[in-house]
Design an enzyme around this catalytic site. Sequence first.
Site, PDB file in Angstrom:
ATOM      1  N   GLU A   1       9.238  -4.029   9.610  1.00  0.00           N
ATOM      2  CA  GLU A   1       9.439  -2.520   9.737  1.00  0.00           C
ATOM      3  C   GLU A   1      10.558  -1.734  10.787  1.00  0.00           C
ATOM      4  OE1 GLU A   1       6.781  -0.697   7.187  1.00  0.00           O
ATOM      5  OE2 GLU A   1       7.880   1.057   7.023  1.00  0.00           O
TER       6      GLU A   1
ATOM      7  N   ASP B   1      -1.039  -6.844  -0.070  1.00  0.00           N
ATOM      8  CA  ASP B   1      -1.338  -5.854   0.860  1.00  0.00           C
ATOM      9  C   ASP B   1      -2.490  -5.353   1.052  1.00  0.00           C
ATOM     10  OD1 ASP B   1       0.419  -4.916   3.297  1.00  0.00           O
ATOM     11  OD2 ASP B   1       1.238  -3.435   1.790  1.00  0.00           O
TER      12      ASP B   1
ATOM     13  N   GLU C   1      -1.673  -5.274   8.487  1.00  0.00           N
ATOM     14  CA  GLU C   1      -0.666  -4.579   9.611  1.00  0.00           C
ATOM     15  C   GLU C   1      -1.201  -4.946  11.478  1.00  0.00           C
ATOM     16  OE1 GLU C   1       0.037  -0.700   8.757  1.00  0.00           O
ATOM     17  OE2 GLU C   1       0.512  -1.269   6.765  1.00  0.00           O
TER      18      GLU C   1
ATOM     19  N   LYS D   1      -0.458  -9.458   3.151  1.00  0.00           N
ATOM     20  CA  LYS D   1      -0.033  -8.605   4.409  1.00  0.00           C
ATOM     21  C   LYS D   1      -1.452  -7.984   4.467  1.00  0.00           C
ATOM     22  CE  LYS D   1       3.097  -5.862   3.391  1.00  0.00           C
ATOM     23  NZ  LYS D   1       3.595  -4.727   4.366  1.00  0.00           N
TER      24      LYS D   1
ATOM     25  N   ASP E   1       0.591  -0.795   0.081  1.00  0.00           N
ATOM     26  CA  ASP E   1       0.243   0.055  -0.227  1.00  0.00           C
ATOM     27  C   ASP E   1       1.200   1.545  -0.074  1.00  0.00           C
ATOM     28  OD1 ASP E   1       0.797  -0.259   2.429  1.00  0.00           O
ATOM     29  OD2 ASP E   1      -1.007  -0.509   3.342  1.00  0.00           O
ATOM     30  N   SER E   2       2.099   0.880   0.180  1.00  0.00           N
ATOM     31  CA  SER E   2       3.117   2.306   0.048  1.00  0.00           C
ATOM     32  C   SER E   2       2.802   2.417  -1.586  1.00  0.00           C
ATOM     33  CB  SER E   2       4.457   2.039  -0.363  1.00  0.00           C
ATOM     34  OG  SER E   2       4.247   1.168  -1.255  1.00  0.00           O
TER      35      SER E   2
HETATM   36  O1  KIV Z   1       3.536  -1.136   1.586  1.00  0.00           O
HETATM   37  C1  KIV Z   1       4.697  -1.424   1.636  1.00  0.00           C
HETATM   38  O2  KIV Z   1       5.411  -1.254   0.467  1.00  0.00           O
HETATM   39  C2  KIV Z   1       4.963  -2.522   2.885  1.00  0.00           C
HETATM   40  C3  KIV Z   1       7.069  -2.150   2.547  1.00  0.00           C
HETATM   41  C4  KIV Z   1       7.005  -1.128   3.145  1.00  0.00           C
HETATM   42  C5  KIV Z   1       7.487  -3.432   3.536  1.00  0.00           C
HETATM   43  O3  KIV Z   1       3.986  -2.768   3.458  1.00  0.00           O
END
Ligand code: KIV
Length: 276
Positions: A193, A95, A126, A124, A56-57
């Site tokens: 992280e 994500d 959090e 993924k 989600d970056s």
């Molecule tokens: O969203 C993302 O790209 C991430 C990485 C920074 C691990 O969670």
Amino acid sequence: MYKQLQQRGMESPPVNISTLREMKQNHEPIACITAYDACFSQLVDEAGADVVLVGDSLGMVIQGHDTTVPVTVDDIIYHTSCVARGLRRPFLIADMPFMSYTVPEQALENAVHLMQAGGAMMVKLEGGKGQVAVVEYLAMHDIPVCAHLGLTPQSVHKIGGFKVQGRDESVAEKMLEDARDLENAGADIVLLECVPNEVGRKITEAIQAPVIGIGAGPDVDGQILVLYDVLGLTPGQTPRFVKNFMTGQDSAQAAVSEYVQAVKDRSYPAEEHCFS
Ligand code: KIV
């Protein structure tokens, strides 16, 4: 039928969760990177990345937001499907965005979309102990899960900034317990992280699941960076753990290959990329 999934006419078979577990057991570093489109996913595949994350970056590096909070499930599905079309060998993780996994049933519905419409092989999410019920529910439905601990950017407004986590011993101890609980709940990978080296090492030693670090020191099972950071495209000041691999290279392909090689030979992260 099974042969197709394993080979797809490739020289080396696609990476799967068993490959990643074996890599941990054999102390072979796992090279991970983010990607958001088909062109770059093909490039990182050819550079030898083992795992590709549609993070989600993308909210920050593609969409121009200040945080990952505005990213939606549809955004991740769109970018994951683009990435999936360019990939052959790497394992593909997507994500789960902000508030898309608040209760187990909602998490399952969104994870299914990411896998069916996006082509993700794992999702993924959090958070620590608070996510145990969600992880258990996903695992019960055979959805592979990566649990993201340490600095969790979706909570940036609650944390009060993008800060190193686990410097305090009691917080580090709680993070270790969270990692164990999430593994017991069914998490297949833990991503750490922005934590001190010592925290990365202890968690990596304490659990069977592969631990992927970003700013978590050298003693984890693998490293991940945001593609645009690897290519030196991120404007302004970057976090301590970022290394611009474009320096001295004449192409994006060479820079990503250099990153993969540096993870494999453990020359990245060096001391200057770590939190002690
Ligand atoms: O969203 C993302 O790209 C991430 C990485 C920074 C691990 O969670």
